[in-house]
Design a protein around this motif. Structure first.
Motif, PDB file in Angstrom:
ATOM      1  N   ARG A   1       0.842  -1.197   0.000  1.00  0.00           N
ATOM      2  CA  ARG A   1       0.000   0.000   0.000  1.00  0.00           C
ATOM      3  C   ARG A   1       0.880   1.249   0.000  1.00  0.00           C
ATOM      4  NH1 ARG A   1      -4.660   1.067   4.511  1.00  0.00           N
ATOM      5  NH2 ARG A   1      -5.905  -0.238   3.084  1.00  0.00           N
ATOM      6  N   ILE A   2       0.494   2.244  -0.808  1.00  0.00           N
ATOM      7  CA  ILE A   2       1.103   3.568  -0.808  1.00  0.00           C
ATOM      8  C   ILE A   2      -0.018   4.571  -0.590  1.00  0.00           C
ATOM      9  CG2 ILE A   2       2.524   5.254  -2.042  1.00  0.00           C
ATOM     10  CD1 ILE A   2       3.508   2.951  -3.838  1.00  0.00           C
ATOM     11  N   GLU A   3       0.098   5.417   0.448  1.00  0.00           N
ATOM     12  CA  GLU A   3      -0.911   6.415   0.760  1.00  0.00           C
ATOM     13  C   GLU A   3      -0.292   7.810   0.705  1.00  0.00           C
ATOM     14  OE1 GLU A   3      -3.756   4.853   4.097  1.00  0.00           O
ATOM     15  OE2 GLU A   3      -1.723   4.138   4.503  1.00  0.00           O
TER      16      GLU A   3
ATOM     17  N   THR B   1       3.034   7.481   2.936  1.00  0.00           N
ATOM     18  CA  THR B   1       3.175   6.334   3.825  1.00  0.00           C
ATOM     19  C   THR B   1       3.215   5.058   3.001  1.00  0.00           C
ATOM     20  OG1 THR B   1       1.935   7.464   5.571  1.00  0.00           O
ATOM     21  CG2 THR B   1       2.202   5.085   5.780  1.00  0.00           C
ATOM     22  N   PHE B   2       4.235   4.246   3.220  1.00  0.00           N
ATOM     23  CA  PHE B   2       4.375   2.934   2.589  1.00  0.00           C
ATOM     24  C   PHE B   2       4.065   1.878   3.648  1.00  0.00           C
ATOM     25  CE2 PHE B   2       7.270   5.826   0.436  1.00  0.00           C
ATOM     26  CZ  PHE B   2       7.110   5.534  -0.908  1.00  0.00           C
TER      27      PHE B   2
ATOM     28  N   ASP C   1       1.012  -2.607   8.544  1.00  0.00           N
ATOM     29  CA  ASP C   1       2.220  -2.191   9.243  1.00  0.00           C
ATOM     30  C   ASP C   1       2.967  -1.173   8.393  1.00  0.00           C
ATOM     31  OD1 ASP C   1       1.900  -3.988  11.461  1.00  0.00           O
ATOM     32  OD2 ASP C   1       2.556  -5.617  10.144  1.00  0.00           O
ATOM     33  N   VAL C   2       3.329  -0.060   8.979  1.00  0.00           N
ATOM     34  CA  VAL C   2       4.015   1.004   8.259  1.00  0.00           C
ATOM     35  C   VAL C   2       5.488   0.644   8.082  1.00  0.00           C
ATOM     36  CG1 VAL C   2       4.733   3.416   8.323  1.00  0.00           C
ATOM     37  CG2 VAL C   2       2.422   2.777   9.051  1.00  0.00           C
ATOM     38  N   LEU C   3       5.956   0.685   6.854  1.00  0.00           N
ATOM     39  CA  LEU C   3       7.372   0.512   6.552  1.00  0.00           C
ATOM     40  C   LEU C   3       8.121   1.829   6.649  1.00  0.00           C
ATOM     41  CD1 LEU C   3       9.863  -1.009   5.474  1.00  0.00           C
ATOM     42  CD2 LEU C   3       8.959  -0.672   3.155  1.00  0.00           C
ATOM     43  N   TRP C   4       7.495   2.899   6.112  1.00  0.00           N
ATOM     44  CA  TRP C   4       8.196   4.182   6.056  1.00  0.00           C
ATOM     45  C   TRP C   4       7.196   5.301   5.862  1.00  0.00           C
ATOM     46  CZ3 TRP C   4      11.375   6.257   1.361  1.00  0.00           C
ATOM     47  CH2 TRP C   4      12.233   7.301   1.773  1.00  0.00           C
TER      48      TRP C   4
END
Length: 225
Positions: A160-162, A169-170, A180-183
Motif C-alpha cells: 500500500r502507498i498512501e 506512507t508505505f 504495518d508502516v514501513l516508512w
C-alpha cells in the motif's frame, strides 16, 4: 534512510507507457465496481485487461495477461533489463493512494515486483520487492531516497502507498486488513496528481518466472464511507 542514484529498482517506470498514456477514461467499464473515476478497483476476475482503466506495457518477450482471475506477468530470461506491467490510464486524485495483493512475487536476485505512483520517469513513489529486500523509494527529480527491510513473504503479502498532501506512507499487510508502516516520509511532488503502476521485471538475466497480482484498489479519501 539512504540515498542512491542509478539504482535499478525504478527502471519499470521509465517505460514509454509511463509518460504517453491516454488522458481520457470511460465510465462504461463493467470490470468490478465503478463508483467514480477515483473510486475503483480491479480484482482481475473477468480475465480480460480493462482498456478503459489500464495501459499495458511490455518489454522483451514478457507477457502481461489476466488469467485464472488474477494478473500474471510472465518474465523472460533475456539478458539485460526488461520490465512489464500496467499503468492506470488517467491520473488519480491528489490524495489518492493505492494497494495491491502480491500473490506470487519474483524470487530471484536482480528482479522486482512493485506497486508505484509516478509523474514521469523522474518523480516516483515505489514499493518494491527488490531481490531479498522490500524497499520503499521516493524518487524526486531523478534522485532516489529509500528505506528497506528484509523480505517477508507472509507479512508483505499486500502493498500500500498512501498520500496526504506531501506526506507519503508505505505499508504492508499479511491479510489486507491490518497494516504495518514501513516508512513515512515527504515528497515534494506528491501534492500533484499521479498515475499508478503495477509492474515486475529484471535488471540482469534471470530464469524465466511468473509474477501474480490480485485485488488492486484506488484509495481516495473522498470515496471512503
Amino acid at each position: 534512510m539512504l540515498s542512491l542514484t542509478g539504482c535499478a529498482q525504478v527502471f519499470g517506470l521509465d517505460s514509454p507507457a509511463a509518460t504517453n498514456v491516454d488522458a481520457s477514461i470511460s465510465d462504461s467499464s463493467t470490470n468490478d465496481s465503478d463508483p467514480g473515476q477515483n473510486c475503483w478497483g480491479d480484482n482481475f476476475d473477468d480475465n480480460m485487461i480493462d482498456a478503459n482503466r489500464w495501459v499495458t506495457f511490455i518489454e522483451g518477450m514478457q507477457q502481461v495477461v489476466e488469467t485464472d482471475q488474477q494478473l500474471h506477468i510472465v518474465l523472460d530470461n533475456t539478458s539485460g533489463s526488461a520490465y512489464s506491467g500496467l499503468d492506470t490510464k488517467t491520473t488519480l486524485a491528489t490524495d489518492a493512494g493505492v494497494e495491491v495483493e502480491v500473490v506470487e512475487p519474483t524470487r530471484d536476485n536482480a528482479t522486482e515486483t512493485a506497486l508505484a505512483l509516478f509523474r514521469g520517469g523522474a518523480n516516483q513513489l515505489v514499493l518494491t520487492k527488490d531481490g531479498a529486500n522490500l524497499r520503499a523509494v521516493v524518487k524526486t527529480d531523478g534522485v532516489n531516497m529509500f528505506s528497506e527491510v528484509a523480505w517477508d513473504a507472509v507479512a508483505h503479502h499486500y502493498f500500500r502507498i498512501e498520500r496526504a498532501m506531501n506526506d507519503v506512507t508505505f505499508s504492508t499487510s499479511s491479510d489486507g486488513m491490518q497494516w504495518d508502516v514501513l516508512w513515512r516520509t515527504t515528497a515534494a511532488f506528491a501534492t500533484q496528481p499521479l498515475r499508478a503502476q503495477i509492474y515486475a521485471g529484471h535488471y540482469m538475466q534471470v530464469p524465466a518466472t511468473k509474477v501474480v497480482f490480485d485485488n488492486f484498489k484506488v484509495l481516495d479519501p473522498a470515496c471512503m464511507p
